[in-house]
Design a protein around this motif. Sequence first.
Motif, short mmCIF file in Angstrom:
data_model
loop_
_atom_site.label_atom_id
_atom_site.label_comp_id
_atom_site.label_asym_id
_atom_site.label_seq_id
_atom_site.Cartn_x
_atom_site.Cartn_y
_atom_site.Cartn_z
N GLN A 67 0.73 -1.05 0.12
CA GLN A 67 0.04 -0.06 0.01
C GLN A 67 0.92 1.14 0.01
OE1 GLN A 67 -2.60 -0.48 3.24
NE2 GLN A 67 -3.97 -1.95 2.04
N LYS A 68 2.04 1.08 0.62
CA LYS A 68 2.87 2.37 0.45
C LYS A 68 3.40 2.74 -0.62
CE LYS A 68 4.58 2.44 5.54
NZ LYS A 68 5.86 2.22 6.22
N GLU A 69 3.71 1.28 -1.38
CA GLU A 69 4.30 1.58 -2.67
C GLU A 69 3.36 2.13 -3.84
OE1 GLU A 69 5.71 -2.23 -3.57
OE2 GLU A 69 7.48 -2.19 -2.17
N GLU A 70 2.01 1.79 -3.65
CA GLU A 70 0.95 2.15 -4.39
C GLU A 70 0.70 3.62 -4.13
OE1 GLU A 70 -3.74 1.02 -5.26
OE2 GLU A 70 -2.43 -0.31 -3.98
N ILE A 71 0.73 3.93 -2.67
CA ILE A 71 0.39 5.43 -2.36
C ILE A 71 1.58 6.35 -3.15
CG2 ILE A 71 0.64 7.31 -0.55
CD1 ILE A 71 -0.85 5.18 1.22
N GLN A 72 2.89 5.75 -2.90
CA GLN A 72 4.07 6.59 -3.57
C GLN A 72 3.89 6.70 -5.10
OE1 GLN A 72 6.43 8.31 -2.02
NE2 GLN A 72 7.19 8.92 -3.86
N SER A 73 3.22 5.49 -5.63
CA SER A 73 2.98 5.74 -7.19
C SER A 73 2.01 6.66 -7.61
CB SER A 73 2.62 4.38 -7.69
OG SER A 73 2.20 4.34 -8.76
N GLN A 74 0.98 6.90 -6.65
CA GLN A 74 -0.14 7.65 -6.82
C GLN A 74 0.28 9.31 -6.60
OE1 GLN A 74 -3.34 6.12 -4.31
NE2 GLN A 74 -4.03 4.76 -5.83
N LYS A 75 1.15 9.37 -5.76
CA LYS A 75 1.73 10.67 -5.46
C LYS A 75 2.58 11.07 -6.41
CE LYS A 75 2.22 10.71 -0.39
NZ LYS A 75 3.19 10.50 0.91
N GLU A 76 3.28 10.38 -7.13
CA GLU A 76 4.14 10.59 -8.32
C GLU A 76 3.24 10.92 -9.39
OE1 GLU A 76 6.76 7.27 -8.82
OE2 GLU A 76 7.92 7.80 -7.23
N GLU A 77 2.16 10.06 -9.84
CA GLU A 77 1.22 10.45 -10.87
C GLU A 77 0.50 11.68 -10.69
OE1 GLU A 77 -2.54 8.13 -12.86
OE2 GLU A 77 -1.45 7.31 -11.43
N ILE A 78 0.26 12.12 -9.45
CA ILE A 78 -0.51 13.34 -9.18
C ILE A 78 0.31 14.57 -9.33
CG2 ILE A 78 -1.28 14.65 -7.10
CD1 ILE A 78 -2.50 12.32 -5.85
N GLN A 79 1.67 14.25 -9.08
CA GLN A 79 2.63 15.49 -9.26
C GLN A 79 2.74 15.38 -10.75
OE1 GLN A 79 3.90 17.36 -7.31
NE2 GLN A 79 5.10 18.61 -8.73
N SER A 80 2.88 14.63 -11.39
CA SER A 80 2.97 14.41 -12.97
C SER A 80 1.89 15.30 -13.51
CB SER A 80 3.11 13.28 -13.54
OG SER A 80 3.00 13.31 -14.81
N HIS A 81 0.66 15.09 -13.03
CA HIS A 81 -0.65 15.72 -13.33
C HIS A 81 -0.79 17.10 -13.02
CE1 HIS A 81 -2.62 12.24 -14.90
NE2 HIS A 81 -2.72 11.60 -13.88
N LYS A 82 -0.06 17.44 -11.96
CA LYS A 82 0.07 18.86 -11.54
C LYS A 82 1.01 19.68 -12.62
CE LYS A 82 -0.64 18.71 -6.53
NZ LYS A 82 0.01 18.89 -5.11
N GLU A 83 2.05 18.97 -12.71
CA GLU A 83 2.94 19.77 -13.60
C GLU A 83 2.30 19.85 -15.08
OE1 GLU A 83 6.39 17.19 -13.62
OE2 GLU A 83 6.93 17.78 -11.54
N GLU A 84 1.59 18.86 -15.49
CA GLU A 84 0.91 18.90 -16.64
C GLU A 84 -0.11 20.12 -16.95
OE1 GLU A 84 -0.85 15.49 -18.18
OE2 GLU A 84 0.83 14.38 -17.75
N ILE A 85 -0.85 20.28 -15.59
CA ILE A 85 -1.70 21.31 -15.58
C ILE A 85 -1.09 22.81 -15.35
CG2 ILE A 85 -3.35 22.41 -13.79
CD1 ILE A 85 -4.20 19.50 -13.15
N THR A 86 -0.09 22.82 -14.72
CA THR A 86 0.85 23.95 -14.74
C THR A 86 1.08 24.47 -15.78
OG1 THR A 86 1.40 23.57 -12.47
CG2 THR A 86 2.87 25.33 -13.68
N ALA A 87 1.48 23.69 -16.92
CA ALA A 87 2.04 23.95 -18.09
C ALA A 87 0.90 24.45 -18.86
CB ALA A 87 2.87 22.66 -18.94
#
Length: 142
Positions: A67-87
């Motif tokens: 679950q920790k690994e899945e949460i980390q993966s989701q955090k990375e995906e969210i960060q990627s989406h945030k960067e896309e939205i900012t761009a």
Amino acid sequence: MIKIQAEHCSEPGVVPITPEELSVKVLKPRSGYVKGLGLRRSFSVRTSSASTDSDYVRRLEMEIQEQKEEIQSQKEEIQSHKEEITAQKHEIQVQKEEIQAQNKEIGKMNGSIDEHFEITSSIMAFLKKQGFKGQFRGGGIP
């Protein structure tokens, strides 16, 4: 045991005693006695229980790690989406500024067209006053 069970069941509307409850009534609870299993050496029960607990704890720890690994993966995906939205926000801002500049240019052109129309109208009025009776064409005055 049979006698106690029979006495208990002789009363009307009574729920029968479970085997565990019957064992406790007859044998009396004491150390080394496991409900439903009868007399056993207490250390063997603890050993098997500890082994089972240890396996259970290991499984829970593995689930927690997954679950920790899945949460980390989701955090990375969210960060990627945030960067896309900012761009995308930046791109939208640039496009907005370009549209504003184009609207300003269109406003200037409309002003020039209005000014050209007024000048043309004034020239035509002047020519009519001077007695010009010809037709106006696109290329000039005949």
